[in-house]
Enzyme design. Structure first.
Site, PDB file in Angstrom:
ATOM      1  N   GLN A 244     -50.360 -52.859  19.266  1.00  0.00           N
ATOM      2  CA  GLN A 244     -50.694 -51.565  18.655  1.00  0.00           C
ATOM      3  C   GLN A 244     -50.780 -50.450  19.694  1.00  0.00           C
ATOM      4  O   GLN A 244     -50.728 -49.275  19.354  1.00  0.00           O
ATOM      5  CB  GLN A 244     -52.031 -51.652  17.901  1.00  0.00           C
TER       6      GLN A 244
ATOM      7  N   HIS B 244     -41.096 -52.498  16.969  1.00  0.00           N
ATOM      8  CA  HIS B 244     -41.135 -51.744  15.708  1.00  0.00           C
ATOM      9  C   HIS B 244     -42.448 -50.999  15.478  1.00  0.00           C
ATOM     10  O   HIS B 244     -42.599 -50.298  14.484  1.00  0.00           O
ATOM     11  CB  HIS B 244     -40.791 -52.653  14.520  1.00  0.00           C
TER      12      HIS B 244
ATOM     13  N   CYS C 164     -57.227 -59.658  -1.868  1.00  0.00           N
ATOM     14  CA  CYS C 164     -56.027 -59.649  -2.710  1.00  0.00           C
ATOM     15  C   CYS C 164     -54.794 -59.201  -1.944  1.00  0.00           C
ATOM     16  O   CYS C 164     -53.687 -59.537  -2.317  1.00  0.00           O
ATOM     17  CB  CYS C 164     -56.238 -58.740  -3.909  1.00  0.00           C
TER      18      CYS C 164
END
Lengths: 396, 141
Positions: free
Chosen positions: A179, A201, A324
């Site tokens: 990062q 990327h 989730c």
């Protein structure tokens, strides 16, 4: 409006990186191991890319190994240090509770082989201290691996100081800088970094390519056996266009780093200020010691996936640490590591900006997020109970 | 896409959201720790569900399952509502991803718990085997 605010997941490729890559797909498509002209031209491009990466990391080109990305680099760094340690009877590794899974799962694997792993607690502000590292080092410690900046909450660790602690103790130090690379200054010499992982990327380069810096003298263990590519440390024909694209993107990001950081910090602060006004919301991670483009909040009484779906419907791409969205039953291990309880961690939102975002977009994100949070709270039984005093607020 | 168009429709335009004041039966399942809670409110007249509302804290499929399940029992006799299965809810939504099937289970169980609440409040005898046994659920463990 279409707003991309998930740059910690991946970034749009820079024009310069795309342009740099195209010749290596159309014309100079030779195998760098071949001796005819287009092969040798590809080999030269590879070495020139290595040179570029080395310059910006402040190391020697021979210390750069090209990989398929950050995860591979993390795996190889950790396994190599473990194999070196094992030979000397040193089977203890120090890391932190909120590393990326590329690190944590590699450590799990080593634990099964009999290694002992100490995961340092992370303070509520998302930071670990050099002192914690110092206290955890034992005579049998073979590696300290601490990420440079966290992928979810963006907090920046005191890497240089941790590097000094490790150097003094004679312990190898690896940092997952996936990062940080292209966003924060890196000087592996000044920061006493022995090994460092990065991924193209995340700084507007192509996907599927990354690099591992390993200080000269550190014997790397192969993950991929094969030919003599990468001086025998990684078999397989090199991803020449990808590597060329990565070097171009890295050089560009490093050249613009200061200017980009200044712009992003202003946008980030505008976003933090705006989202803080949503009642019962809290910023995750230190207010200032964080990546210039990272914003991460928890909103009480709602769940993150439904928040993301509605934001997407409004044109905003973001991410969450809810169970989730993680594909498991537990919310983000990063949020749990900084002490957020499950109930709150499910309602998290990460927005990660790039230099393409504008003040108008930030204003739109603030307004839309406020509306969506409000809408979801109105249908939430948890929110009703909080409002009616049947449940106590965790976030004041 | 992760979800069918029908799931997205029921998620974005949920039917029967809200509360029924003085409801005849209220059922709640799930917990905040797991990241999903469903609460169902029933109005019952002559053993018929004359109105139903829900409140849900949860992901897109939890909200869509609540919406669809309430649509499926509205205006129906209690005995029909008791026969509603999670599979029927999922099918009516044109399917749910495998790891989201538990959302439809929550909808089925929240409805059953609301009916159970109605029976208990009114001293109506009921068949225990028709209702979920919460102790057997391992969802959060």
């Amino acid at each position: 409006m279409k707003i991309y605010a998930d740059n910690a997941a991946t970034t749009k490729m820079s024009r310069r990186a795309i342009d740099a890559m195209i010749p290596y797909m159309e014309k100079v498509y030779g195998n760098p191991s071949s001796l005819y002209t287009i092969g040798q031209e590809a080999a030269e491009a590879l070495e020139s890319a290595r040179q570029t990466m080395a310059e910006h990391l402040h190391c020697m080109p021979r210390e750069i190994l090209f990989t398929s990305g950050g995860s591979e680099a993390d795996n190889q760094a950790i396994l190599s240090a473990a194999r070196l340690g094992e030979k000397k009877g040193k089977k203890h590794i120090i890391s932190t509770a909120f590393e990326h899974h590329a690190v944590l799962h590699t450590l799990n694997r080593l634990e099964k082989e009999g290694f002992e792993v100490t995961l340092l607690d992370v303070h509520e502000n998302g930071l670990v201290t050099p002192q914690q590292v110092k206290e955890a080092i034992r005579p049998d410690t073979c590696l300290v691996t601490v990420m440079y900046a966290n992928n979810e909450i963006g907090t920046i660790q005191p890497i240089g100081e941790i590097g000094s602690v490790c150097r003094e103790a004679g312990v190898l130090f690896h940092t997952d800088a996936v990062q940080a690379a292209g966003h924060l200054p890196i000087d592996v010499q000044a920061q006493n970094i022995d090994m460092l992982s990065l991924s193209a990327h995340k700084f507007h380069g192509p996907k599927g390519v990354g690099a591992l810096y390993a200080k000269q003298g550190i014997r790397l263990t192969n993950l991929i056996e094969g030919g003599a590519q990468e001086r025998g440390r990684r078999g397989g024909t090199e991803n020449v266009p990808g590597i060329v694209g990565m070097a171009a993107a890295f050089a560009e990001s490093c050249a613009n780093m200061e200017e980009t950081a200044k712009k992003l910090t202003a946008l980030r602060d505008q976003l933090i200020e705006g989202l803080s006004k949503i009642p019962h919301s809290i910023l995750n991670g230190d207010r200032t010691k964080r990546l210039p483009g990272n914003v991460n909040f928890c909103f009480e009484g709602i769940e993150g996936e439904s928040l993301l779906l509605l934001l997407d419907d409004a044109g905003i791409s973001a991410s969450s640490g809810s169970a989730c969205t993680s594909g498991s039953l537990d919310p983000s291990h990063v949020l749990l590591a900084i002490g957020r309880i499950h109930d709150i961690a499910h309602g998290s939102l990460r927005l990660s900006l790039s230099e393409e975002n504008t003040e108008e977009e930030i204003a739109y994100i603030i307004q839309t997020t406020g509306e969506v949070v409000d809408y979801l709270r109105k249908m939430s039984p948890v929110w009703r109970d909080l409002q009616e005093g049947k449940r106590s607020y965790v976030i004041q | 896409m992760l979800y069918s168009e029908k799931v997205m429709d029921h998620f974005k335009n949920p039917r029967n959201v809200g509360v029924i004041e003085n409801a005849d039966g209220i059922g709640e399942v799930g917990n905040a720790k797991c990241g999903d809670i469903m609460r169902i409110y029933l109005k019952i007249d002559n053993e018929i569900i004359s109105d139903v509302k829900f409140e849900t804290f949860g992901c897109g499929s939890a909200i869509a399952s609540s919406s669809m399940a309430t649509e499926m029992i509205k205006g129906k006799p209690l005995k029909d509502a008791l026969e509603l299965t999670n599979k029927a809810v999922a099918e009516a939504l044109d399917g749910l991803p495998a790891h989201k099937m538990h959302c439809s289970v929550l909808a089925e169980e929240a409805i059953k718990n609301a009916i159970l609440d109605y029976y208990k409040k009114n001293g109506i005898p009921y068949d225990h085997s028709q209702f979920p046994d919460c102790d057997s659920c391992q969802h959060c463990n």
